[in-house]
Design a protein around this motif. Structure first.
Motif, short mmCIF file in Angstrom:
data_model
loop_
_atom_site.label_atom_id
_atom_site.label_comp_id
_atom_site.label_asym_id
_atom_site.label_seq_id
_atom_site.Cartn_x
_atom_site.Cartn_y
_atom_site.Cartn_z
N UNK A 156 0.52 -4.64 -4.04
CA UNK A 156 -0.64 -3.45 -3.76
C UNK A 156 0.07 -2.30 -4.36
N UNK A 157 -0.90 -1.29 -4.81
CA UNK A 157 -0.44 -0.22 -5.30
C UNK A 157 -0.71 1.10 -4.24
N UNK A 158 -1.47 2.04 -4.48
CA UNK A 158 -1.27 3.28 -3.63
C UNK A 158 -2.81 3.60 -3.16
N UNK A 159 -3.55 2.33 -2.88
CA UNK A 159 -4.80 2.46 -2.23
C UNK A 159 -4.54 2.00 -0.55
N UNK A 160 -5.76 2.45 0.06
CA UNK A 160 -5.71 2.09 1.30
C UNK A 160 -5.54 0.50 1.46
N UNK A 161 -4.80 -0.05 2.48
CA UNK A 161 -4.86 -1.60 2.37
C UNK A 161 -4.81 -2.15 3.89
N UNK A 162 -5.68 -2.92 4.21
CA UNK A 162 -5.99 -3.63 5.48
C UNK A 162 -5.71 -5.17 5.34
N UNK A 163 -4.80 -5.64 5.76
CA UNK A 163 -4.57 -7.28 6.07
C UNK A 163 -4.80 -7.84 7.50
N UNK A 164 -5.65 -8.83 7.51
CA UNK A 164 -5.57 -9.25 9.01
C UNK A 164 -6.02 -10.70 8.96
N UNK A 185 0.61 3.43 -0.51
CA UNK A 185 -0.74 3.63 0.19
C UNK A 185 -0.74 4.71 1.20
N UNK A 186 -1.90 5.35 1.42
CA UNK A 186 -1.81 6.44 2.38
C UNK A 186 -1.84 5.88 3.84
N UNK A 203 9.26 -10.78 4.05
CA UNK A 203 8.22 -11.36 4.85
C UNK A 203 7.01 -10.27 4.52
N UNK A 204 7.61 -8.92 4.84
CA UNK A 204 6.69 -7.87 4.76
C UNK A 204 7.41 -6.66 4.14
N UNK A 205 6.95 -6.04 3.03
CA UNK A 205 7.51 -4.86 2.44
C UNK A 205 6.38 -3.80 2.11
N UNK A 206 6.75 -2.43 2.72
CA UNK A 206 5.49 -1.55 2.45
C UNK A 206 6.27 -0.16 2.08
N UNK A 207 5.74 0.40 1.27
CA UNK A 207 6.26 2.03 1.12
C UNK A 207 5.29 2.87 1.29
N UNK A 208 4.29 2.56 2.27
CA UNK A 208 2.90 3.34 2.43
C UNK A 208 3.39 4.48 3.31
#
Length: 517
Positions: A156-164, A185-186, A203-208
């Motif tokens: 994913x890029x720089x938009x809002x992101x929800x994963x559930x 992402x914001x 397993x999970x990586x985020x720059x948000x």
């Protein structure tokens, strides 16, 4: 999904009619497009190409081979229907050189539900970063999906992101691709998911800028060879609450479990909150459970650290560290450690041993395997870790399956949907340091990265390329320190609600402990 219109918020019938009149034209134009062998469209990509804003695409079960879609309209829902997830399976490199679903620049909101994605791979020359979903839009929600055997599950890029309530397994390739990889992402919410067996990567990586990682199961298990379980390389206001986090014996990165602000750019808010997680180290004795080479605040509360290792490590003497209510032990009284059932047995040392916390940091849910959550009981003083010892009288998310038989440690739990939607504001900077066999590698921001034993370039998120996509990211993630990722799951209704009510009941003395059935 769009929230239903709530007439209770309007005081007069006239007001209701006026608002409905404004909505009616767009509702009238919305359509349901069906995909299947005997349906309106035979291919998903054709329905996606025909869709207009407000539409719903419903896909029948079956395999959709090399059915690659470019999503160009927002306010769109794409979901699988029927008794099994439709499987979007790539057997050749996606012609777009990005993924099976590509949400194009500027597009949103988009919701994707109940689908399976596998096989997305592109060449090294094209970036090695094929994804089940490549998200370049403004707002994406992914729910009840299964991503496996792609180079990236979601990129994913720089938009809002929800994963559930989704599963990610066996994504990755060379250590620079991940089960889940989120850009700047914001806000990123990761709730009720099961992410495991990432191939060399995270397993999970985020720059948000803001991460809410709550009530998930993040593991390598007995044979996974991944890197960090959670990597938040640029920091950000981050909540890691109520998760089950396990480092396995075969991991390539044996030293880092949660890694915060280790490389790359620096987000403006560098506060990390790690609360009520159960960490299990089945690997190297010199692993670090929570490592933050930089940060203004590292707040670690009521976590259960099982096995050897350093609970908290920072690389900046100016970082404020709060270490409260945590317990490290080899004998944690878990139901089945080898089977990954981390519920507490009667008499476990963590029962009633937690500290009272701000409501924002107290979990009101707990993970229910597979890919669900259930209400966390309020029974006496808080228990340390991700599970409360007692009977859960709450409800769970909608029943979902993982799509394969690789899961372990299932707990039957209860059934029925819960809705805890974390939207909190919350609460760091320092100099990256590494532990164990790591190698430095200069990333795309010109900073030294310390994420793996052998330095290479990572295909992923970075600057925008000439085609509007994401340029290759140069992080190295195998081995010891890591890439970039994040998320949160916590009680975030700071103004009240069910979480505040439960806390109030506890204060009033409703603290009798009930046995877990």
């Amino acid at each position: 999904m769009r929230t239903p219109f709530n007439y209770a918020h309007h005081s007069t019938a006239a007001a209701c009619g006026a608002v409905f009149g404004l909505l009616a034209p767009s509702l009238a134009l919305a359509a349901t497009l069906t995909v299947g062998a005997d349906k309106q469209y035979k291919a998903v990509k054709d329905a996606v190409a025909a869709a207009k804003s407000g539409d719903v695409i419903e896909i029948d079960p079956g395999e959709y081979i090399d059915d690659i879609s470019s999503i160009k309209v927002g306010d769109l829902t794409i979901r699988g229907v029927g008794d099994a997830r439709p499987h979007l399976k790539a057997t050749v490199p996606p012609p777009n050189k990005k993924g099976i679903f590509v949400v194009e620049l500027g597009v949103g909101p988009v919701t994707v539900e109940n689908l399976e994605f596998s096989g997305a791979k592109i060449s090294e020359g094209d970036g090695n970063n094929g994804a089940g979903i490549r998200a370049q839009g403004t707002d994406l929600t992914v729910r009840n999906c299964y991503f496996h055997d792609n180079q990236n599950g979601i990129l994913a890029g720089d938009g809002l992101m929800t994963i559930e309530y989704s599963e990610f397994a066996y994504n990755g390739e060379a250590g620079y691709e991940h089960n889940v990889y989120i850009g700047t992402a914001p806000k990123f919410v990761f709730r009720g998911n099961y992410t495991h067996h990432a191939k060399s990567g995270h397993a999970l990586k985020s720059r948000a800028l803001e991460n809410h990682i709550v009530y998930n199961r993040l593991m390598e298990e007995a044979d996974g060879n991944g890197s960090a379980l959670i990597d938040l390389p640029q920091g950000g206001l981050s909540y890691v609450i109520g998760n089950l986090i396990q480092k396995g014996p075969m991991a390539e990165n044996k030293y880092r479990i949660v890694f915060y602000k280790g490389e790359g750019g620096t987000n403006p808010d560098l506060r990390l909150y790690v609360s009520h997680n159960t960490f299990v180290n089945d690997g190297a004795p010199n692993a670090t459970f929570v490592e933050a080479p930089a940060g203004t605040e590292v707040n670690v509360y009521n976590n259960l650290f099982v096995g050897p290792g350093t609970p908290i490590k920072t690389g900046d003497p100016n970082t404020k560290i709060v270490d409260l209510g945590n317990l490290q032990t080899e004998d944690a009284g878990l139901v089945d450690r080898s089977g990954y059932d981390y519920h507490l047995l009667e008499g476990a040392p963590g029962i009633d041993a937690g500290e009272a916390l701000d409501a924002l940091l107290i979990p009101d849910s707990q993970y229910l395997h597979p890919t669900q959550t259930e209400s966390r009981p309020v029974v006496g003083a808080p228990d340390i870790g991700a599970y409360e010892f007692g009977v859960d009288e709450g409800t769970t998310t909608d029943d979902s399956t993982t799509g394969d038989d690789s899961t372990t440690g299932d707990d039957p739990g209860t059934s029925g949907p819960t809705s805890d939607d974390p939207t909190t504001d919350g609460p760091t900077t320092a100099d990256p340091t590494t532990d164990g066999p790591t190698s430095g590698n200069v990333d795309s921001d010109g900073e030294t990265e310390t994420s793996g034993p052998q330095p290479t370039t990572e295909g992923g998120l970075g600057t925008t390329d000439a085609t509007g996509g994401d340029a290759t990211d140069t992080d190295s993630d195998t081995g010891s320190a890591g890439d970039d990722d994040g998320g949160c799951g916590c009680r975030n209704d700071a103004n009240g609600g069910a979480g505040a009510l439960l806390a109030g009941l506890a204060i009033l003395g409703f603290t009798g402990r009930r046995r877990r059935r």
